[in-house]
Design a protein around this motif. Structure first.
Motif, mmCIF file in Angstrom:
data_model
loop_
_atom_site.group_PDB
_atom_site.id
_atom_site.type_symbol
_atom_site.label_atom_id
_atom_site.label_comp_id
_atom_site.label_asym_id
_atom_site.label_seq_id
_atom_site.Cartn_x
_atom_site.Cartn_y
_atom_site.Cartn_z
ATOM 1 N N VAL A 1 7.813 2.885 3.014
ATOM 2 C CA VAL A 1 8.326 4.132 3.576
ATOM 3 C C VAL A 1 9.762 3.937 4.052
ATOM 4 C CG1 VAL A 1 6.006 4.805 4.299
ATOM 5 C CG2 VAL A 1 7.522 3.670 5.937
ATOM 6 N N ALA A 2 10.450 5.037 4.329
ATOM 7 C CA ALA A 2 11.823 4.975 4.817
ATOM 8 C C ALA A 2 11.994 5.935 5.987
ATOM 9 C CB ALA A 2 12.806 5.326 3.693
ATOM 10 N N TYR A 3 12.716 5.488 7.012
ATOM 11 C CA TYR A 3 12.973 6.285 8.203
ATOM 12 C C TYR A 3 14.413 6.776 8.217
ATOM 13 C CZ TYR A 3 8.542 4.704 10.100
ATOM 14 O OH TYR A 3 7.214 4.471 10.283
ATOM 15 N N TRP B 1 0.536 4.918 5.792
ATOM 16 C CA TRP B 1 -0.432 5.483 4.862
ATOM 17 C C TRP B 1 -1.751 5.835 5.561
ATOM 18 C CZ3 TRP B 1 0.227 7.079 -0.100
ATOM 19 C CH2 TRP B 1 1.432 6.717 -0.712
ATOM 20 N N GLY B 2 -2.225 4.928 6.408
ATOM 21 C CA GLY B 2 -3.443 5.225 7.158
ATOM 22 C C GLY B 2 -3.254 6.395 8.097
ATOM 23 N N GLY B 3 -2.074 6.462 8.735
ATOM 24 C CA GLY B 3 -1.797 7.583 9.622
ATOM 25 C C GLY B 3 -1.778 8.899 8.880
ATOM 26 N N PHE B 4 -1.133 8.907 7.709
ATOM 27 C CA PHE B 4 -1.050 10.159 6.959
ATOM 28 C C PHE B 4 -2.422 10.601 6.457
ATOM 29 C CE2 PHE B 4 -0.669 12.448 2.909
ATOM 30 C CZ PHE B 4 0.007 13.571 3.366
ATOM 31 N N ILE B 5 -3.204 9.691 5.912
ATOM 32 C CA ILE B 5 -4.528 10.050 5.389
ATOM 33 C C ILE B 5 -5.403 10.629 6.498
ATOM 34 C CG2 ILE B 5 -6.683 9.071 4.486
ATOM 35 C CD1 ILE B 5 -4.919 7.159 2.819
ATOM 36 N N ILE C 1 5.184 10.876 -3.233
ATOM 37 C CA ILE C 1 6.391 11.260 -3.979
ATOM 38 C C ILE C 1 7.536 11.667 -3.052
ATOM 39 C CG2 ILE C 1 7.320 12.906 -5.658
ATOM 40 C CD1 ILE C 1 4.436 13.074 -6.813
ATOM 41 N N VAL C 2 7.223 12.390 -1.979
ATOM 42 C CA VAL C 2 8.270 12.974 -1.132
ATOM 43 C C VAL C 2 8.220 12.473 0.308
ATOM 44 C CG1 VAL C 2 9.243 15.131 -0.248
ATOM 45 C CG2 VAL C 2 8.268 15.066 -2.554
ATOM 46 N N GLY C 3 7.092 12.697 0.969
ATOM 47 C CA GLY C 3 7.008 12.506 2.413
ATOM 48 C C GLY C 3 7.366 11.123 2.910
ATOM 49 N N ARG C 4 6.974 10.086 2.187
ATOM 50 C CA ARG C 4 7.179 8.721 2.685
ATOM 51 C C ARG C 4 8.658 8.326 2.749
ATOM 52 N NH1 ARG C 4 7.530 4.587 -1.345
ATOM 53 N NH2 ARG C 4 7.483 5.419 -3.480
ATOM 54 N N HIS C 5 9.515 9.101 2.114
ATOM 55 C CA HIS C 5 10.955 8.803 2.136
ATOM 56 C C HIS C 5 11.683 9.562 3.239
ATOM 57 C CE1 HIS C 5 10.410 6.777 -1.688
ATOM 58 N NE2 HIS C 5 9.900 7.875 -2.213
ATOM 59 N N ARG C 6 10.963 10.372 4.038
ATOM 60 C CA ARG C 6 11.627 11.282 4.975
ATOM 61 C C ARG C 6 11.084 11.135 6.401
ATOM 62 N NH1 ARG C 6 10.449 16.251 4.244
ATOM 63 N NH2 ARG C 6 12.488 17.228 4.506
ATOM 64 N N GLY D 1 7.877 13.726 9.860
ATOM 65 C CA GLY D 1 8.356 13.740 8.484
ATOM 66 C C GLY D 1 7.293 13.673 7.420
ATOM 67 N N TYR D 2 6.027 13.555 7.798
ATOM 68 C CA TYR D 2 4.957 13.501 6.800
ATOM 69 C C TYR D 2 4.793 14.845 6.094
ATOM 70 C CZ TYR D 2 3.552 9.058 8.903
ATOM 71 O OH TYR D 2 3.536 7.761 9.358
ATOM 72 N N PHE D 3 4.926 15.931 6.848
ATOM 73 C CA PHE D 3 4.987 17.283 6.313
ATOM 74 C C PHE D 3 6.451 17.732 6.347
ATOM 75 C CE2 PHE D 3 0.403 18.771 7.548
ATOM 76 C CZ PHE D 3 -0.126 17.871 6.637
#
Length: 535
Positions: free
Chosen positions: A11-13, A105-109, A478-483, A344-346
């Motif tokens: 991921v990226a912050y 990833w665990g947090g988002f799921i 695709i998107v969320g993990r970069h933001r 940033g996940y959503f």
């Protein structure tokens, strides 16, 4: 939003300025009674409808056994949440717990599963509200047929507009309304319990009046196999009590009040659930007729008072219970969406709060639109397939339970991992059942997830929910993990609990440049060190 970025694993912050958090400010107001009311009100509609469909698939005995097992699961879950919430006092709730335990990833799921639960659950509740309002208007005003203004669809739309609107009005209005409507809902249940007991019509033999299938008993008319499809309906007695951690950043003393409110709230619901389970099927047509009803409490009032205007008025009052859960779970999906968006996940715009009311109005409206579309779609498909109202409500209920049990399993696992991974963080409350209690609750949650696929009638809805879940994961990949943004939940996880307590130190204590290049834990800053955040 600054372009300063730091990649951490997959991921990226991105750096967030003080203005970013200023546009996402919440207001503190809730105390113990508000939180207790929030927890009870979120669930109380489970005593008004939904649970009874378990009689139709498991019989009285099957649903009874399922309910006892599920009550054990909820106590294990709630004790675990009562420990984690004051230790991680963030609006993210389940997402926050899993983020610190299992990473982004665990947090988002976990957060996505809980988001699905809270967006779908109001659609379940409004489904019952729509059908009940249609029946009440027909009874009170002798309305014949289905004029457009008295269809479930119209009542769905009216309900969402009114109660999303009240939620947007502010946390003070939300909590005051919650306390009032919760008290009225509990009063309605008390009136029902007493009226059944003193009506002279109570007949406990009606509890087991479902004819057993070949080789089975009246207690378990569908055999032991009937226990498993009854599990989702047993969950409906307690689903959403776990939303209380979402109020952490809007509470005056979350470390003290949320654990107490959660435990006492669940105990309140166990008592009311036991009474409705015993008394509602013991009048009228019994378990046999109640097993397919979309309005079991209304049917109970009619069995006691008759089918005239009096019963319709009582049902109108009883609608308060449905409104209580509908209203408070709208609050839950708003805060869950807000926290995932703020981090940033959503998409980031979903977490912007109203400039004066300080409520996540965009998240509230967006979740309302999704829930409304879902309720209308499922109702339409149900009419095309000639399903009765109870079956439409049941299909929506199964979909909500899917998201719930996934998040339950993840939260129980989070509790176990946090005990081991972060043993030294401050824990104002400690679960009396510890790791074993969380483990048992997690196993029951997984069994409950499997049970969702055993009922062929509702299986398509569950599969559809799974597809939506997988699409959400694909979006993050695709998107969320970069933001991602260093919200309090992310700060806490990356600093291993040294920072990320918004009540104590505000927002933006950690800067993106503080994150080690190897993705390791951010070193703790000494007291008085400059607060992070770009200008």
């Amino acid at each position: 939003m600054s372009e300063e970025r730091r990649k951490v694993g997959t991921v990226a912050y991105r750096e967030a300025s003080p203005a970013y958090f200023a546009k996402r400010a919440l207001k503190r107001h809730a105390a113990f009674w508000s939180l207790w009311s929030l927890g009870v009100a979120a669930v109380i509609s489970g005593d008004f409808y939904g649970w009874n469909l378990g009689l139709g698939v498991g019989g009285f005995g099957g649903l009874l056994i399922a309910t006892v097992v599920i009550a054990i699961m909820y106590y294990g879950l709630v004790f675990s949440i009562a420990e984690m919430s004051p230790a991680l006092p963030h609006t993210g709730g389940a997402y926050s717990f899993a983020r610190s335990a299992f990473g982004p990833w665990g947090g988002f799921i976990t957060g996505l599963a809980e988001n699905m639960e809270y967006v779908i659950t109001p659609a379940v509740v409004v489904g019952a509200m729509g059908f009940l309002m249609q029946a009440i208007v027909q009874a009170l005003f002798n309305v014949q047929g289905d004029p457009w203004w008295n269809t479930p669809y119209v009542w769905f739309i009216v309900s969402y507009i009114v109660f999303v609107g009240i939620n947007i009005r502010g946390i003070v209005a939300t909590m005051r309304f919650t306390v009032a409507i919760n008290a009225i809902a509990l009063g309605i249940l008390a009136i029902f319990f007493l009226s059944v007991i003193f009506s002279g019509k109570l007949n406990l033999s009606l509890l087991t009046n479902i004819p057993p299938t070949s080789g089975n008993s009246w207690f378990l008319p569908f055999g032991l196999a009937g226990i498993f499809p009854a599990i989702p309906f047993a969950i409906w007695f307690y689903l959403a009590i776990e939303e209380l951690p979402l109020a952490a950043e809007e509470s005056h003393d979350p470390k003290r009040d949320i654990p107490r409110a959660a435990i006492w709230g669940l105990t309140t619901l166990v008592i009311t659930g036991a009474l409705i389970f015993l008394l509602n099927p013991a009048i009228g047509g019994g378990s046999k007729d109640l097993g397919n009803s979309a309005t079991p409490l209304f049917d109970g009032f009619k069995a006691v008072f008759g089918s005239g205007t009096g019963a319709a008025l009582l049902a109108l009052i009883g609608l308060v219970g449905l409104i209580a859960s509908f209203f408070t779970i709208i609050y839950a999906y708003g805060r869950n969406t807000y926290s995932l968006s703020r981090a940033g996940y959503f998409p980031h715009f979903l977490s912007v709060t109203h400039p004066t009311l300080k409520t996540p109005h965009i998240a509230l409206i967006a979740g309302g639109v999704v829930g409304l579309v879902l309720a209308c779609l499922l109702t339409y498909l149900g009419t095309q397939k000639n399903l009765v109202a109870g079956q439409v409500v049941g299909a929506l209920l199964y979909m909500a339970v899917f998201g719930a049990v996934v998040s339950y399993a993840m939260q129980c696992a989070s509790f176990i991992f946090l005990r081991r991974r972060l043993p030294n963080i401050e824990r104002p409350y400690r679960s009396p059942v510890g790791v074993w209690g969380a483990g048992i609750a997690g196993v029951i949650a997984i069994i409950s997830l499997i049970s969702l696929y055993l009922n062929e009638t509702y299986r398509p809805g569950v599969v559809g929910t799974l597809v939506y879940f997988l699409i959400g994961i694909a979006y993050f990949a695709i998107v969320g993990r970069h933001r991602l943004v260093l919200s309090p939940e992310e700060e806490f996880a990356l600093t291993q609990g040294h920072h990320g307590d918004p009540e104590r130190e505000g927002y933006g204590k950690t800067k993106v440049t503080d994150i080690p290049a190897d993705g390791g834990a951010v070193p703790a800053k000494p007291a008085g060190a400059p607060t992070g955040g770009s200008v």
